[in-house]
Motif scaffolding. Structure first.
Motif, PDB file in Angstrom:
ATOM      1  N   HIS A 155       8.608   2.386   8.728  1.00  0.00           N
ATOM      2  CA  HIS A 155       9.651   3.297   8.254  1.00  0.00           C
ATOM      3  C   HIS A 155       9.386   3.971   6.905  1.00  0.00           C
ATOM      4  O   HIS A 155       9.984   5.008   6.615  1.00  0.00           O
ATOM      5  N   LEU A 156       8.545   3.403   6.070  1.00  0.00           N
ATOM      6  CA  LEU A 156       8.343   3.980   4.736  1.00  0.00           C
ATOM      7  C   LEU A 156       7.468   5.230   4.852  1.00  0.00           C
ATOM      8  O   LEU A 156       6.427   5.214   5.507  1.00  0.00           O
ATOM      9  N   ASP A 157       7.903   6.322   4.205  1.00  0.00           N
ATOM     10  CA  ASP A 157       7.118   7.552   4.290  1.00  0.00           C
ATOM     11  C   ASP A 157       5.796   7.386   3.545  1.00  0.00           C
ATOM     12  O   ASP A 157       5.629   6.488   2.719  1.00  0.00           O
ATOM     13  N   GLN A 158       4.853   8.261   3.847  1.00  0.00           N
ATOM     14  CA  GLN A 158       3.492   8.096   3.351  1.00  0.00           C
ATOM     15  C   GLN A 158       3.408   8.160   1.838  1.00  0.00           C
ATOM     16  O   GLN A 158       2.636   7.418   1.220  1.00  0.00           O
ATOM     17  N   TYR A 159       4.187   9.039   1.220  1.00  0.00           N
ATOM     18  CA  TYR A 159       4.149   9.143  -0.236  1.00  0.00           C
ATOM     19  C   TYR A 159       4.569   7.826  -0.873  1.00  0.00           C
ATOM     20  O   TYR A 159       3.866   7.289  -1.764  1.00  0.00           O
ATOM     21  N   GLN A 163       2.304   4.860  -3.050  1.00  0.00           N
ATOM     22  CA  GLN A 163       2.708   4.364  -4.366  1.00  0.00           C
ATOM     23  C   GLN A 163       2.851   2.845  -4.350  1.00  0.00           C
ATOM     24  O   GLN A 163       2.499   2.164  -5.324  1.00  0.00           O
ATOM     25  N   ALA A 164       3.358   2.309  -3.243  1.00  0.00           N
ATOM     26  CA  ALA A 164       3.532   0.860  -3.131  1.00  0.00           C
ATOM     27  C   ALA A 164       2.189   0.142  -3.083  1.00  0.00           C
ATOM     28  O   ALA A 164       2.009  -0.916  -3.701  1.00  0.00           O
ATOM     29  N   VAL A 165       1.224   0.708  -2.360  1.00  0.00           N
ATOM     30  CA  VAL A 165      -0.112   0.105  -2.307  1.00  0.00           C
ATOM     31  C   VAL A 165      -0.742   0.117  -3.695  1.00  0.00           C
ATOM     32  O   VAL A 165      -1.363  -0.866  -4.126  1.00  0.00           O
ATOM     33  N   LEU A 166      -0.577   1.214  -4.418  1.00  0.00           N
ATOM     34  CA  LEU A 166      -1.122   1.288  -5.774  1.00  0.00           C
ATOM     35  C   LEU A 166      -0.460   0.243  -6.671  1.00  0.00           C
ATOM     36  O   LEU A 166      -1.112  -0.356  -7.530  1.00  0.00           O
ATOM     37  N   VAL A 178      -0.593  -6.146   2.880  1.00  0.00           N
ATOM     38  CA  VAL A 178       0.102  -4.901   3.218  1.00  0.00           C
ATOM     39  C   VAL A 178      -0.046  -4.636   4.708  1.00  0.00           C
ATOM     40  O   VAL A 178      -1.154  -4.381   5.201  1.00  0.00           O
ATOM     41  N   ALA A 179       1.037  -4.696   5.445  1.00  0.00           N
ATOM     42  CA  ALA A 179       0.993  -4.468   6.887  1.00  0.00           C
ATOM     43  C   ALA A 179       0.580  -3.033   7.189  1.00  0.00           C
ATOM     44  O   ALA A 179       1.063  -2.089   6.562  1.00  0.00           O
ATOM     45  N   GLY A 180      -0.351  -2.876   8.125  1.00  0.00           N
ATOM     46  CA  GLY A 180      -0.772  -1.548   8.525  1.00  0.00           C
ATOM     47  C   GLY A 180      -1.703  -0.854   7.550  1.00  0.00           C
ATOM     48  O   GLY A 180      -1.874   0.365   7.620  1.00  0.00           O
ATOM     49  N   LEU A 181      -2.321  -1.602   6.655  1.00  0.00           N
ATOM     50  CA  LEU A 181      -3.171  -0.985   5.629  1.00  0.00           C
ATOM     51  C   LEU A 181      -4.284  -0.142   6.253  1.00  0.00           C
ATOM     52  O   LEU A 181      -4.511   0.997   5.854  1.00  0.00           O
ATOM     53  N   HIS A 182      -4.976  -0.704   7.221  1.00  0.00           N
ATOM     54  CA  HIS A 182      -6.107   0.004   7.814  1.00  0.00           C
ATOM     55  C   HIS A 182      -5.656   1.267   8.545  1.00  0.00           C
ATOM     56  O   HIS A 182      -6.308   2.312   8.466  1.00  0.00           O
ATOM     57  N   GLU A 183      -4.516   1.185   9.222  1.00  0.00           N
ATOM     58  CA  GLU A 183      -4.038   2.325  10.000  1.00  0.00           C
ATOM     59  C   GLU A 183      -3.488   3.451   9.123  1.00  0.00           C
ATOM     60  O   GLU A 183      -3.634   4.631   9.462  1.00  0.00           O
ATOM     61  N   ARG A 184      -2.878   3.105   7.982  1.00  0.00           N
ATOM     62  CA  ARG A 184      -2.175   4.115   7.202  1.00  0.00           C
ATOM     63  C   ARG A 184      -2.946   4.628   5.995  1.00  0.00           C
ATOM     64  O   ARG A 184      -2.573   5.642   5.411  1.00  0.00           O
ATOM     65  N   ARG A 185      -4.018   3.965   5.593  1.00  0.00           N
ATOM     66  CA  ARG A 185      -4.771   4.453   4.436  1.00  0.00           C
ATOM     67  C   ARG A 185      -5.305   5.854   4.734  1.00  0.00           C
ATOM     68  O   ARG A 185      -5.623   6.190   5.878  1.00  0.00           O
ATOM     69  N   ASP A 186      -5.398   6.679   3.713  1.00  0.00           N
ATOM     70  CA  ASP A 186      -5.863   8.050   3.908  1.00  0.00           C
ATOM     71  C   ASP A 186      -6.644   8.525   2.689  1.00  0.00           C
ATOM     72  O   ASP A 186      -6.845   7.771   1.732  1.00  0.00           O
ATOM     73  N   ALA A 187      -7.102   9.771   2.747  1.00  0.00           N
ATOM     74  CA  ALA A 187      -7.939  10.308   1.677  1.00  0.00           C
ATOM     75  C   ALA A 187      -7.198  10.359   0.348  1.00  0.00           C
ATOM     76  O   ALA A 187      -7.786  10.142  -0.718  1.00  0.00           O
ATOM     77  N   GLU A 188      -5.898  10.652   0.380  1.00  0.00           N
ATOM     78  CA  GLU A 188      -5.133  10.717  -0.862  1.00  0.00           C
ATOM     79  C   GLU A 188      -5.020   9.338  -1.505  1.00  0.00           C
ATOM     80  O   GLU A 188      -5.134   9.204  -2.735  1.00  0.00           O
ATOM     81  N   LEU A 189      -4.809   8.307  -0.696  1.00  0.00           N
ATOM     82  CA  LEU A 189      -4.768   6.957  -1.240  1.00  0.00           C
ATOM     83  C   LEU A 189      -6.126   6.581  -1.816  1.00  0.00           C
ATOM     84  O   LEU A 189      -6.200   5.938  -2.874  1.00  0.00           O
ATOM     85  N   ALA A 190      -7.205   6.967  -1.143  1.00  0.00           N
ATOM     86  CA  ALA A 190      -8.544   6.689  -1.661  1.00  0.00           C
ATOM     87  C   ALA A 190      -8.740   7.350  -3.021  1.00  0.00           C
ATOM     88  O   ALA A 190      -9.295   6.757  -3.957  1.00  0.00           O
ATOM     89  N   ARG A 191      -8.275   8.593  -3.154  1.00  0.00           N
ATOM     90  CA  ARG A 191      -8.392   9.302  -4.429  1.00  0.00           C
ATOM     91  C   ARG A 191      -7.618   8.575  -5.520  1.00  0.00           C
ATOM     92  O   ARG A 191      -8.107   8.404  -6.652  1.00  0.00           O
ATOM     93  N   MET A 192      -6.400   8.131  -5.198  1.00  0.00           N
ATOM     94  CA  MET A 192      -5.575   7.422  -6.173  1.00  0.00           C
ATOM     95  C   MET A 192      -6.230   6.100  -6.578  1.00  0.00           C
ATOM     96  O   MET A 192      -6.229   5.728  -7.764  1.00  0.00           O
ATOM     97  N   ALA A 193      -6.775   5.394  -5.606  1.00  0.00           N
ATOM     98  CA  ALA A 193      -7.411   4.108  -5.901  1.00  0.00           C
ATOM     99  C   ALA A 193      -8.647   4.288  -6.764  1.00  0.00           C
ATOM    100  O   ALA A 193      -8.906   3.499  -7.694  1.00  0.00           O
ATOM    101  N   GLU A 194      -9.417   5.312  -6.487  1.00  0.00           N
ATOM    102  CA  GLU A 194     -10.609   5.579  -7.293  1.00  0.00           C
ATOM    103  C   GLU A 194     -10.231   5.958  -8.726  1.00  0.00           C
ATOM    104  O   GLU A 194     -10.899   5.571  -9.688  1.00  0.00           O
ATOM    105  N   GLY A 195      -9.125   6.710  -8.872  1.00  0.00           N
ATOM    106  CA  GLY A 195      -8.652   7.046 -10.208  1.00  0.00           C
ATOM    107  C   GLY A 195      -8.191   5.806 -10.963  1.00  0.00           C
ATOM    108  O   GLY A 195      -8.448   5.661 -12.168  1.00  0.00           O
TER     109      GLY A 195
END
Length: 231
Positions: A155-159, A163-166, A178-195
């Motif tokens: 139910h939680l939207d991607q944005y 933020q919750a994963v970060l 984090v449930a569904g981490l592999h399915e929901r991770r995306d390029a924007e999350l990768a960018r945030m994590a790298e930052g």
């Protein structure tokens, strides 16, 4: 004449098989006296409604124990008991979500965690998101972990999910929780994590060892939980 539109009832994230499995796991770790008490307590909730939770919900840990629930990663026995109690409430949809919210806001950290664990089992649709959002605003790692289970995955939207994963990275919560981490991770999350990693290195601080799970899209396949049930 136009036919009336039927409103679809909210659904739970988990199915009946998962509910039955939770109950069987609970019964397997309870003593005979505790099993009898559980049957009485859940029956009282079914008959009397929310009033029957007033003493039973807070006392779950005292009467049934606070140890881990085997096969359910991160769960305690009291989490399972509180889920079982909420499942027997006769209310549905928004009314059921309101009852769960009352237990959350009126309870201590363990009771709040119990409500968050219960959310994917309750037919409330997205009505429980206010509780997930509240938990994610805290710095209590127990609540954050519980809030990022299957209910947030569904139910939680991607944005907000990103933020919750970060926040997990900031607070040291292992990402496999984090449930569904592999399915929901995306390029924007990768960018945030790298930052985030770059900032940590610049400050001379260590980078979480599991950051690789989200930092690149080429990361190896992982599961969001090591337990039989991602609950």
């Amino acid at each position: 004449m136009t036919a009336p539109t039927l409103t679809q009832a909210p659904e739970a994230v988990h199915d009946a098989l998962t509910v039955r499995t939770l109950r069987e796991c609970l019964l397997s770790v309870l003593s005979p006296d505790q099993r009898n008490r559980f049957v009485r307590d859940t029956g009282a909730v079914a008959e009397q409604g929310a009033a029957a939770l007033d003493t039973r919900f807070p006392a779950a840990g005292r009467y049934y124990g606070r140890g881990p629930l085997p096969g359910w990663a991160g769960w305690s026995v009291e989490d399972g008991i509180r889920t079982g109690l909420l499942l027997r409430l006769p209310a549905q949809g928004d009314d059921l979500a309101a009852e769960a919210a009352a237990r959350y806001h009126g309870g201590d950290a363990a009771e709040r965690r119990g409500v968050l664990r219960a959310l994917p089992f309750l037919p409330v649709g997205a009505a429980g998101l206010t509780l997930t959002d509240d938990a994610l605003r805290t710095n209590d790692t127990r609540l954050i972990s519980a809030a990022l289970g299957p209910y947030a995955r569904a139910h939680l939207d991607q944005y907000r999910w990103r933020q919750a994963v970060l926040k997990c990275l900031f607070t040291g919560i292992p990402l496999h929780r984090v449930a569904g981490l592999h399915e929901r991770r995306d390029a924007e999350l990768a960018r945030m994590a790298e930052g985030f990693a770059a900032e940590r290195r610049a400050a001379g601080r260590t980078v979480p060892a599991d950051l690789w799970l989200v930092a690149t899209q080429e990361a190896a396949d992982v599961t969001a939980d090591r337990a039989p049930y991602d609950a």
